[in-house]
Design an enzyme around this catalytic site. Structure first.
Site, mmCIF file in Angstrom:
data_model
loop_
_atom_site.group_PDB
_atom_site.id
_atom_site.type_symbol
_atom_site.label_atom_id
_atom_site.label_comp_id
_atom_site.label_asym_id
_atom_site.label_seq_id
_atom_site.Cartn_x
_atom_site.Cartn_y
_atom_site.Cartn_z
ATOM 1 N N ASP A 178 0.902 -1.155 0.000
ATOM 2 C CA ASP A 178 0.000 0.000 0.000
ATOM 3 C C ASP A 178 0.939 1.201 0.000
ATOM 4 O OD1 ASP A 178 -1.532 2.202 0.680
ATOM 5 O OD2 ASP A 178 -2.914 1.029 1.891
ATOM 6 N N HIS A 179 1.031 1.887 -1.135
ATOM 7 C CA HIS A 179 2.087 2.899 -1.251
ATOM 8 C C HIS A 179 1.900 4.062 -0.270
ATOM 9 C CE1 HIS A 179 -0.928 4.493 -4.020
ATOM 10 N NE2 HIS A 179 -0.389 5.676 -3.814
ATOM 11 N N HIS A 241 -5.889 2.475 1.968
ATOM 12 C CA HIS A 241 -5.191 3.672 2.453
ATOM 13 C C HIS A 241 -5.806 4.250 3.739
ATOM 14 C CE1 HIS A 241 -3.629 3.209 -1.483
ATOM 15 N NE2 HIS A 241 -4.529 3.920 -2.123
HETATM 16 P P1 NAD Z 1 -1.664 -1.361 -16.705
HETATM 17 O O1 NAD Z 1 -2.975 -1.700 -17.329
HETATM 18 O O2 NAD Z 1 -0.973 -0.134 -17.139
HETATM 19 O O3 NAD Z 1 -0.654 -2.575 -16.901
HETATM 20 C C1 NAD Z 1 -1.067 -3.909 -16.892
HETATM 21 C C2 NAD Z 1 0.038 -4.830 -17.418
HETATM 22 O O4 NAD Z 1 -0.469 -6.159 -17.502
HETATM 23 C C3 NAD Z 1 0.557 -4.498 -18.806
HETATM 24 O O5 NAD Z 1 1.947 -4.728 -18.801
HETATM 25 C C4 NAD Z 1 -0.147 -5.523 -19.694
HETATM 26 O O6 NAD Z 1 0.542 -5.838 -20.879
HETATM 27 C C5 NAD Z 1 -0.173 -6.716 -18.791
HETATM 28 N N1 NAD Z 1 -1.207 -7.700 -19.134
HETATM 29 C C6 NAD Z 1 -2.545 -7.502 -19.252
HETATM 30 N N2 NAD Z 1 -3.165 -8.665 -19.576
HETATM 31 C C7 NAD Z 1 -2.205 -9.615 -19.652
HETATM 32 C C8 NAD Z 1 -2.198 -11.021 -19.906
HETATM 33 N N3 NAD Z 1 -3.331 -11.717 -20.178
HETATM 34 N N4 NAD Z 1 -1.035 -11.682 -19.871
HETATM 35 C C9 NAD Z 1 0.117 -11.026 -19.597
HETATM 36 N N5 NAD Z 1 0.179 -9.708 -19.338
HETATM 37 C C10 NAD Z 1 -0.958 -9.006 -19.369
HETATM 38 O O7 NAD Z 1 -1.930 -1.360 -15.128
HETATM 39 P P2 NAD Z 1 -1.121 -0.539 -14.004
HETATM 40 O O8 NAD Z 1 -1.695 0.823 -13.885
HETATM 41 O O9 NAD Z 1 0.342 -0.661 -14.233
HETATM 42 O O10 NAD Z 1 -1.555 -1.304 -12.657
HETATM 43 C C11 NAD Z 1 -1.002 -2.560 -12.282
HETATM 44 C C12 NAD Z 1 -1.346 -2.861 -10.830
HETATM 45 O O11 NAD Z 1 -0.779 -1.862 -9.993
HETATM 46 C C13 NAD Z 1 -2.849 -2.857 -10.509
HETATM 47 O O12 NAD Z 1 -3.093 -3.826 -9.515
HETATM 48 C C14 NAD Z 1 -3.082 -1.473 -9.926
HETATM 49 O O13 NAD Z 1 -4.199 -1.443 -9.050
HETATM 50 C C15 NAD Z 1 -1.779 -1.255 -9.175
HETATM 51 N N6 NAD Z 1 -1.443 0.153 -8.952
HETATM 52 C C16 NAD Z 1 -1.128 0.967 -10.006
HETATM 53 C C17 NAD Z 1 -0.780 2.296 -9.773
HETATM 54 C C18 NAD Z 1 -0.393 3.220 -10.905
HETATM 55 O O14 NAD Z 1 0.020 4.346 -10.603
HETATM 56 N N7 NAD Z 1 -0.508 2.814 -12.162
HETATM 57 C C19 NAD Z 1 -0.750 2.793 -8.455
HETATM 58 C C20 NAD Z 1 -1.077 1.940 -7.402
HETATM 59 C C21 NAD Z 1 -1.412 0.619 -7.662
#
Ligand code: NAD
Length: 483
Positions: A178-179, A241
């Site tokens: 949890d960042h 959070h």
């Molecule tokens: P995103 O959609 O940008 O990235 C998803 C990734 O999964 C991509 O690399 C995509 O190619 C891959 N992917 C999707 N389907 C796939 C499959 N079937 N097989 C293999 N790879 C597959 O998502 P994100 O924003 O990077 O978020 C990722 C996680 O981090 C989530 O759980 C999100 O809640 C969490 N998170 C993200 C942020 C942020 O700032 N982006 C912040 C906090 C938490």
């Protein structure tokens, strides 16, 4: 810092989180020597990238987040990255991944240490965990896994996911991230509470009237409408959070600063969390949805959102504990989209005292978490040229230079994973308790929806959310401090 040998596998290596947070944070840790010669990162995702293309992406991610970098360092760092095109549901791909991890382990003398990072859509977490187990992807050294939020959709799905992960990993090796727990001012709550007699001695129901937590977002759901409509503000922000912040504010003093002692103190507190009844949910919670403006859509008109959606983009609520230093003190919280500004803050409101001057405000202690980092305490004194009392802020604030040195939450937390420090991660028993609370509220809302009497306040965008949230206070002398 000690160089930690490891092969790290990032599921979701082409995603937003990896690009904006993980790659820049890893670079900073590399520059500090924590990971240096004996590490490699395998980025996996669906796209057919090459090793070289991933390295270019990593290099871009560093340039986008750093003003000045040594190009040779960036190049040397990026050379540790490998790409494996991978569909999470395809068994064959895990076999290839295992082979690549083993090859890199030999090449980089990584001593069989593996770190798995789930940076993908949460619906894949369980599948990945199951394949890691079935295809024996774990190494002969340490095996740790970082799981992004949300960890489950409710208690039942969280339990299922936990079962799938614990098939391969011990609780001590699971880092539920949890960042918020990596943020400077959130990490300041414990030292502030436990080192200042001025604060520690008033941390009780005798002196604290209420605590208020606000996590305000400026933006709407943007492109995330489809996902958000299945989640809502309560699951998206309160379950993780806000509850982490509440726990840090209400827990008893740990016997020392070890991860075990901190988690023990949190768990002791959470046993006494009051789970609300449907009647209490009706009385103490407000849910809302934002309306449109000249330039923005109303929530129900956002792309991929059900036009009859009952998903809340705003929630305000109240909670209490029956034990711990502030047992019985109401803790109010609110979070939502399309507030007037982005802001995370905590207000601790002290009780009034009788005094010979008559009317005078009580003291408030405010912790601003975002976008500024500061603590201030309101203090009364005399007016200079007329009778009466004035109120000023005593402020604890960082200089610009100090703020520039504060590492990103992800950098801190990744560091903690490498050095095996779980203090600032969520233990399963804590997460379970948070879900019990959230499920009780969701169930009550669901029943209201089914009975056709759901009360979802529609609020104007870019203000402070629905006015109905002013009515959740226990007494008429309480109100939101941040307005
Ligand atoms: P995103 O959609 O940008 O990235 C998803 C990734 O999964 C991509 O690399 C995509 O190619 C891959 N992917 C999707 N389907 C796939 C499959 N079937 N097989 C293999 N790879 C597959 O998502 P994100 O924003 O990077 O978020 C990722 C996680 O981090 C989530 O759980 C999100 O809640 C969490 N998170 C993200 C942020 C942020 O700032 N982006 C912040 C906090 C938490």
């Amino acid at each position: 810092m000690k160089n930690i040998p490891v092969i790290m596998i990032i599921f979701g290596g082409s995603g937003d989180l990896a690009h904006r947070k993980l790659y820049p944070s890893l670079f900073n840790l590399y520059e500090q020597g924590l990971i240096h010669d004996n590490f490699a990162v395998i980025g996996t995702a669906r796209r057919p990238w090459s090793h070289e293309y991933l390295r270019e992406q990593v290099s871009d991610a560093i340039h986008e987040t750093h003003d000045q970098v040594d190009e040779n360092e960036v190049k040397a760092f990026a050379s540790h990255f490998y790409y494996q095109s991978h569909d999470v549901t395809n068994v064959e791909h895990y076999v290839t991944l295992k082979k690549l991890a083993q090859e890199l382990d030999d090449r980089y003398s990584a001593q069989g240490n593996r770190l798995f990072y789930m940076a993908m859509a949460p619906r894949f977490f369980g599948t990945i965990a199951t394949h890691i187990n079935d295809q024996h992807l774990t190494g002969s050294g340490f095996n740790r896994i970082v799981v992004e939020k949300p960890f489950g959709h409710d208690l039942t799905s969280a339990e299922q996911l936990n079962k799938e992960i614990t098939a391969s990993f011990d609780e001590n090796d699971i880092f539920r991230i949890d960042h918020y727990l990596g943020k400077e001012m959130i990490q300041n709550i414990m030292p502030m509470r436990f080192t200042n007699p001025l604060i520690k001695n008033i941390w009780s129901g005798e002196y604290i009237k209420n605590i208020q937590i606000t996590l305000a977002e400026r933006l709407g759901v943007e492109a995330r409408g489809g996902y958000y409509d299945t989640s809502g503000a309560l699951r998206d922000m309160v379950q993780n959070h806000i509850f982490q912040i509440i726990t840090l504010l209400a827990m008893p003093e740990p016997k020392d600063l070890s991860s075990d002692s901190v988690h023990q103190a949190k768990q002791e507190l959470l046993k006494s969390l009051i789970i609300p009844t449907p009647e209490e949910v009706k009385k103490n919670f407000v849910r809302g949805q934002y309306l449109g403006s000249d330039t923005t859509f109303a929530y129900k008109k956002e792309p991929n959102v059900d036009p009859d959606s009952t998903t809340e983009t705003y929630v305000a609520g109240k909670t209490k504990f029956t034990s711990g230093p502030i047992a019985g003190v109401p803790i109010y919280f609110r979070t939502g989209k399309e507030f007037k500004e982005k802001k995370t803050r905590i207000d601790i409101v002290l009780k009034h005292i009788n005094n010979p001057y008559g009317q005078a405000h009580s003291n408030n202690i405010t912790i601003e978490v975002d976008p500024e980092s500061k603590i201030y305490i309101t203090v009364n004194g005399k007016k200079i040229d007329e009778p009466g009392i004035r109120r000023e802020d005593l402020t604890y604030v960082f200089s610009k230079e100090e703020m520039a040195k504060v590492p990103d939450g992800y950098e801190r937390l990744l560091h903690d994973v490498f050095v095996n420090d779980s203090t600032n991660f969520t233990h399963w028993s804590e997460l379970k308790r948070y879900w019990e609370f959230i499920d009780a509220v969701e169930d009550a809302w669901q029943k209201e929806n089914e009975a056709g009497n759901s009360e979802i306040a529609q609020y104007l965008p870019y203000r402070m959310g629905p006015k109905e949230a002013d009515n959740i206070f226990e007494s008429p002398t309480e109100h939101w401090i941040y307005e």
